[in-house]
Each structure stands twice: as C-alpha cells, then as structure tokens.
Design an enzyme around this catalytic site. Structure first.
Site, short mmCIF file in Angstrom:
data_model
loop_
_atom_site.label_atom_id
_atom_site.label_comp_id
_atom_site.label_asym_id
_atom_site.label_seq_id
_atom_site.Cartn_x
_atom_site.Cartn_y
_atom_site.Cartn_z
CG PHE A 1 -1.75 1.13 1.23
CD1 PHE A 1 -3.15 1.09 0.36
CD2 PHE A 1 -1.62 2.29 1.88
CE1 PHE A 1 -3.95 2.36 0.32
CE2 PHE A 1 -2.56 3.40 1.84
CZ PHE A 1 -3.91 3.41 0.84
CG ASP B 1 5.58 3.83 1.44
OD1 ASP B 1 5.48 4.36 2.76
OD2 ASP B 1 4.44 3.50 0.95
CE LYS C 1 0.05 5.56 7.71
NZ LYS C 1 -1.39 5.62 7.93
C1 LIG Z 1 3.18 2.46 3.76
C2 LIG Z 1 2.29 3.38 3.41
N1 LIG Z 1 2.41 4.12 2.49
C3 LIG Z 1 1.57 5.34 1.98
C4 LIG Z 1 0.50 5.80 2.73
C5 LIG Z 1 -0.47 6.79 2.30
O1 LIG Z 1 -0.40 7.90 3.19
P1 LIG Z 1 -1.46 8.75 3.03
O2 LIG Z 1 -2.63 8.35 3.52
O3 LIG Z 1 -0.94 10.03 4.29
O4 LIG Z 1 -1.36 9.68 1.86
C6 LIG Z 1 -0.05 4.73 3.80
C7 LIG Z 1 -1.23 5.01 4.43
O5 LIG Z 1 -1.75 4.33 5.29
C8 LIG Z 1 0.92 3.71 4.30
O6 LIG Z 1 0.71 2.98 5.29
#
Ligand SMILES: Cc1ncc(COP(=O)(O)O)c(C=O)c1O
Length: 405
Positions: free
Chosen positions: A141, A226, A255
C-alpha cells in the site's frame, strides 16, 4: 449558525461526507496521551494512534507548545520563499539518516508520488527514457493517487479509475526469486515497505532486503523504501531500514512525522536529487513552516534513546497480554511486526470476525485497527504508559469474551 449551536453527530457523516469511509459509531472530541473521549463523554484507550500517526499520543505538550508558538509567528509562505522550520527539519532528517536531500509534501501518497516520479525521472535523465519499469509487491500500500494505487499491490484500490500508469510489475513479497525473474536493465526502481502495513503487518526478511539491494545495484535501479507507516520510531529505530543495515536510495515518511499534523517528506541522495531542476516537481503547501515546525519538534522528541529504547519494552507488554488472550480464547495464529507496529493474525475461521472485534473493542472502550486479511493491528503512541497498555488489553479481553467467550 455558529459552531457552538450547530449539532453534528455520526448521522451527519452519512449526509455530508463522500461515502469512502465507514467510521466507527462514536465521534471522538478530545484526546490526551493515549486516552480519547467521545461526544457522550465515554473514554477510550487508544491503541490505533490515528493509524500510526499520533506517535507521541494526543496533545503532547511539546507539540502543542510548538503549534501555538509557530501559529503566532508564520504559517505559510509557499515555495516561492523558503523558511526556517523547513530548513531546520530537512537538516535534522539528513543528519539522522542516509539522506542528503529532502522534498516536503503533505501526505504519504504525495511523498510516494514524488518518489516514483523522481525514480522515473532520474533513470530517464541519467540512463535511458526506456528505463521505466517499477517492481512492487502484492498487498503493498502506497497511497491513493492514481500512480500510488497503481504501484500498490491491491487491485481493489486501483481498478475502475481508468487507464493506469504503465510498466509496473507486481510480484510476491519476500520472494527474491520472483524479483529476479522480472528485473532487467529497463527497471528504474524496486518499491517496498520494509514492514508491509495495510497488507497485514508483514516484515521483510533480511535476505529479501539485502537481495533487493544487490539486484538494484546490478541493474542500476533505485531501491525505494516507503516508511510512511514503519518510520519515525515505530519499529524501535528511527527508520525500519536501520534494522536491516541496508540503505535505500529514496525513502518516504509521513504519518508520525507530524505527530498528527499533516506533513510528509521524501529523502534521497545528492546524486539522485541532482536530476531535478526548478519546476520538475512541486506543491504549494509542501514544507509549510507550521507543519515543519511541528515535525521538527516531533523528530526532536522521537529521535532520542528514551523514546526509541522504550518501544521494545512496550512491545513486550503488548505481546505478553496478547499471548494471555490467545491462551484463553485461542484466537491468533501469529503475533508479528516490529516495535509498536504489531499484527495479530486471526485463525482462518475467525478472520471474517475481525471487524466485529474492532466494534466490540470500541464498546468496551478501546480503539484498535485491522489490517490485511483478518489481522488485528496495534499502532499506539510510542510513549504509551504500561498502565494504559494493561487497561486497554483488559478491555480488549472483555471484548473477546463478549464475542468468542
Ligand atoms: C506504507 C504507506 N504508504 C503510504 C500511505 C499513504 O499515506 P497517506 O494516507 O498519508 O496518503 C500509507 C497510509 O496508510 C501507508 O501505510
């Protein structure tokens, strides 16, 4: 109508908000540390941490102080002008990591969008315009923009929105042979979460990450990590890549970076950053002084031995309590994750009950999360007290008793 006399509640949600969420039936109105109160004054222990965001709990005094001080000083300038909080935060992130250059944005998806664009752009400028393949993983994700849902490995999030960005290949996570089968000299990047979060709290193995680094080096591809969910102390180190002693070329964080204030960053090396020039990418709010001042304070507090070393002890208290619950009700097949990103996978026959457990937990006064297929997820404050952990777990046990007892 003033704010004070306009009554809103959970039903209002269904009348005014785009129906892309299914929020809990209660509406939180106040938080302090790891406790939250709803509109009716009911109190909850918060093990969800706003999905790994409120890493210092709710209304941490240092963050509140910075918010107030910067709020009375300078909120926004745009990127036509730089600002001191952004320059300090970037300098501190560089000092604390592999990185030499920083790009600020406002959400995890935007940091990843910048990362994927940078990987493509760098490869095009330095190698060949045909070096565009991105290798990513099933159940990954990376956010909800069209590029990030396409790199994410969950078709349910990317189908139905028209043509997707091309040349993205998905293979199973932790399967190095699968990556070897698809990587070639047209590959510009391998993208992974060192601990898959939404996919079900699945840490990468040491051999996998090490192997990916070697494959990237052989094929002049970039290793993009990520760390939107796994970063900022959540794993017990500032960033999870440090556990593996393998450096990425690009890393994204969001986050917990702002402890609840929207801010994100993409970190990279000087060499990779140097492919970009003014105008190749940007955002109005990215590096906003208010966001960066708060993130600087969050980083100052989190990146200390007291906070980082406390994570493992707190994890042990959680795992101890989860194992006790498991002995009593035989719920989980595995308790996994790193630090305070904890996943407890329900037995196959209980997987469809994951959301019921979440609702039962809320009834008992504890906020938890789910992830992937039937995984109960905990992403609490990194400074949660032992008393809050024990109390929250007692409430969760009562929820399990009500459902499965
Ligand atoms: C690993 C990872 N990358 C990207 C995101 C996306 O972040 P945002 O919701 O702040 O766009 C998330 C959100 O849960 C995530 O867990």
């Amino acid at each position: 109508m003033t704010k004070e006399n306009m009554a809103v509640n959970r039903e209002t949600f269904d009348q005014v908000i785009l129906p892309v969420y299914a929020p809990a039936q209660f509406v939180p109105v106040k938080g302090q540390g790891s406790r939250v109160w709803d509109q009716q004054g009911k109190e909850y222990v918060d093990f969800s941490g706003g999905i790994a965001v409120t890493a210092l709990g709710h209304c941490h005094p240092a963050l509140v102080e910075t918010l107030k001080a910067q709020g009375e000083t300078l909120w926004h300038t745009s990127n036509v002008f730089t600002n001191e909080p952004a320059l300090r935060l970037a300098s501190k992130l560089i000092k604390a990591t592999f990185a030499e250059r920083v790009f600020f944005a406002n959400s995890g998806a935007e940091a990843n969008e910048a990362a994927f664009k940078l990987a493509r752009y760098y490869s095009s400028v330095r190698h060949s315009p045909y070096k565009t393949k991105i290798i990513a993983f099933h159940h990954a994700f990376h956010g909800r923009t069209l590029f990030t849902v396409s790199v994410g490995g969950q078709p349910k999030y990317s189908d139905g929105f028209g043509p997707k960005p091309a040349d993205i290949v998905h293979v199973p996570f932790n399967d190095l042979d699968a990556v070897k089968a698809v990587i070639d000299d047209h590959t510009c990047a391998i993208v992974l979460e060192p601990i898959q979060g939404e996919g079900g709290i699945m840490p990468a193995t040491q051999e996998f990450i090490q192997g990916l680094r070697e494959l990237c080096d052989q094929h002049h591809a970039l290793l993009v990590m990520d760390e939107v969910q796994s970063g900022m102390g959540r794993s017990g180190k500032l960033f999870a890549y440090e556990h593996y002693e393998v450096k990425p070329d690009i890393l994204t964080t969001a986050k917990a970076l702002g402890g609840g204030f929207p801010v994100s960053a993409m970190l990279t090396t000087h060499e990779i950053a140097s492919a970009m020039t003014p105008g190749t990418h940007g955002t109005t709010y990215g590096g906003n002084p208010l966001a960066c001042a708060i993130a600087e304070t969050a980083l100052d507090v989190i990146n200390t031995p007291e906070v980082l070393q406390g994570v493992e002890q707190r994890r042990q208290w959680f795992v101890e309590e989860l194992e006790k619950m498991n002995q009593r009700f035989s719920l989980f097949t595995e308790i996994r994750g790193k630090g305070l990103l904890i996943g407890a996978e329900l037995k196959d026959e209980l997987k469809p009950k994951a959301r019921d457990l979440l609702h039962a937990a809320a009834d008992q006064g504890v906020m938890i999360l789910t992830a992937g297929n039937g995984v109960i997820r905990f992403a609490p404050s990194l400074v949660i007290t032992e008393q809050d952990i024990r109390e929250g777990m007692a409430r969760l046990t009562a929820a399990a008793e009500a459902l499965f007892g």
